[in-house]
Write an enzyme that holds these catalytic residues in place. Structure first.
Site, mmCIF file in Angstrom:
data_model
loop_
_atom_site.group_PDB
_atom_site.id
_atom_site.type_symbol
_atom_site.label_atom_id
_atom_site.label_comp_id
_atom_site.label_asym_id
_atom_site.label_seq_id
_atom_site.Cartn_x
_atom_site.Cartn_y
_atom_site.Cartn_z
ATOM 1 N N TYR A 32 -3.508 -3.901 -15.224
ATOM 2 C CA TYR A 32 -2.784 -2.896 -16.013
ATOM 3 C C TYR A 32 -3.801 -2.026 -16.737
ATOM 4 O O TYR A 32 -3.639 -0.820 -16.842
ATOM 5 C CB TYR A 32 -1.874 -3.582 -17.025
ATOM 6 C CG TYR A 32 -0.777 -4.404 -16.389
ATOM 7 C CD1 TYR A 32 0.400 -3.791 -15.961
ATOM 8 C CD2 TYR A 32 -0.921 -5.768 -16.196
ATOM 9 C CE1 TYR A 32 1.406 -4.539 -15.379
ATOM 10 C CE2 TYR A 32 0.087 -6.509 -15.623
ATOM 11 C CZ TYR A 32 1.240 -5.905 -15.213
ATOM 12 O OH TYR A 32 2.230 -6.642 -14.632
ATOM 13 N N ASN B 131 10.570 0.094 -12.392
ATOM 14 C CA ASN B 131 10.410 -0.117 -10.953
ATOM 15 C C ASN B 131 11.524 0.505 -10.128
ATOM 16 O O ASN B 131 12.377 -0.199 -9.609
ATOM 17 C CB ASN B 131 10.350 -1.622 -10.695
ATOM 18 C CG ASN B 131 9.797 -1.882 -9.331
ATOM 19 O OD1 ASN B 131 9.452 -0.959 -8.626
ATOM 20 N ND2 ASN B 131 9.715 -3.126 -8.954
ATOM 21 N N CYS C 59 4.119 -2.911 -6.782
ATOM 22 C CA CYS C 59 3.896 -3.312 -8.178
ATOM 23 C C CYS C 59 3.334 -4.719 -8.262
ATOM 24 O O CYS C 59 2.708 -5.082 -9.239
ATOM 25 C CB CYS C 59 5.197 -3.259 -8.955
ATOM 26 S SG CYS C 59 6.339 -2.040 -8.361
ATOM 27 N N HIS C 60 3.601 -5.525 -7.255
ATOM 28 C CA HIS C 60 3.128 -6.913 -7.282
ATOM 29 C C HIS C 60 1.610 -7.009 -7.229
ATOM 30 O O HIS C 60 1.039 -8.055 -7.464
ATOM 31 C CB HIS C 60 3.746 -7.681 -6.120
ATOM 32 C CG HIS C 60 3.479 -7.100 -4.794
ATOM 33 N ND1 HIS C 60 4.276 -6.123 -4.217
ATOM 34 C CD2 HIS C 60 2.477 -7.335 -3.922
ATOM 35 C CE1 HIS C 60 3.762 -5.818 -3.042
ATOM 36 N NE2 HIS C 60 2.683 -6.523 -2.842
ATOM 37 N N GLU D 266 -0.117 -10.965 1.290
ATOM 38 C CA GLU D 266 -1.143 -9.957 1.560
ATOM 39 C C GLU D 266 -2.528 -10.560 1.637
ATOM 40 O O GLU D 266 -3.513 -9.864 1.820
ATOM 41 C CB GLU D 266 -1.101 -8.888 0.471
ATOM 42 C CG GLU D 266 0.207 -8.106 0.540
ATOM 43 C CD GLU D 266 0.108 -6.824 -0.240
ATOM 44 O OE1 GLU D 266 -0.948 -6.574 -0.815
ATOM 45 O OE2 GLU D 266 1.090 -6.080 -0.246
#
Length: 104
Positions: A26, A49, A57-58, A84
């Site tokens: 962030y 979101n 966003c994850h 991912e």
DNA sequence: CTATTGACGACAT
DNA sequence: CATGTCGCCAATA
């Protein structure tokens, strides 16, 4: 659609730029925008979101490598990261410095 | 306009 | 390492 503020658009734009298999803090996003202190505002923006799928966003985690929060649950966030290739252990990102997407 | 809130950060204890 | 406190910003009531 797009009833978003410029600040929000900026945040989402930065998040979209995060490569697959990488994460961003962030703080990093806030700094990239130009306000390194607006970390809470960034979190607020992502909380709205608008497009949970279009915007990864994850990939956004806390500055200390912890997962942080997620609109649909931190657990889901971890799962997406794992998908991912980002390992998460004890609610913390493994090899955080390696997967961290530094500012450009 | 003021007060409250929130996916946070850094530091103190 | 866990918890508490302060700071800082934007959105919302």
């Amino acid at each position: 659609m797009s009833n978003l503020t410029e600040f929000e658009k900026d945040v989402f734009g930065a998040v979209k730029k995060i490569p697959k298999g990488r994460v961003m803090t962030y703080k990093g996003i806030a700094r990239k925008i130009g306000c390194s202190k607006a970390v809470r505002a960034v979190g607020n923006a992502l909380n709205k979101n608008p497009w949970p799928i279009k915007i990864p966003c994850h990939k956004v985690v806390k500055s200390d490598g912890s997962i942080g929060g997620y609109k649909s649950g931190a657990k889901k966030k971890i799962k997406l990261l794992c998908d991912e290739g980002v390992e998460v252990k004890n609610n913390k990102v493994v090899d955080f410095d390696k997967v961290l997407y530094n500012l450009h």
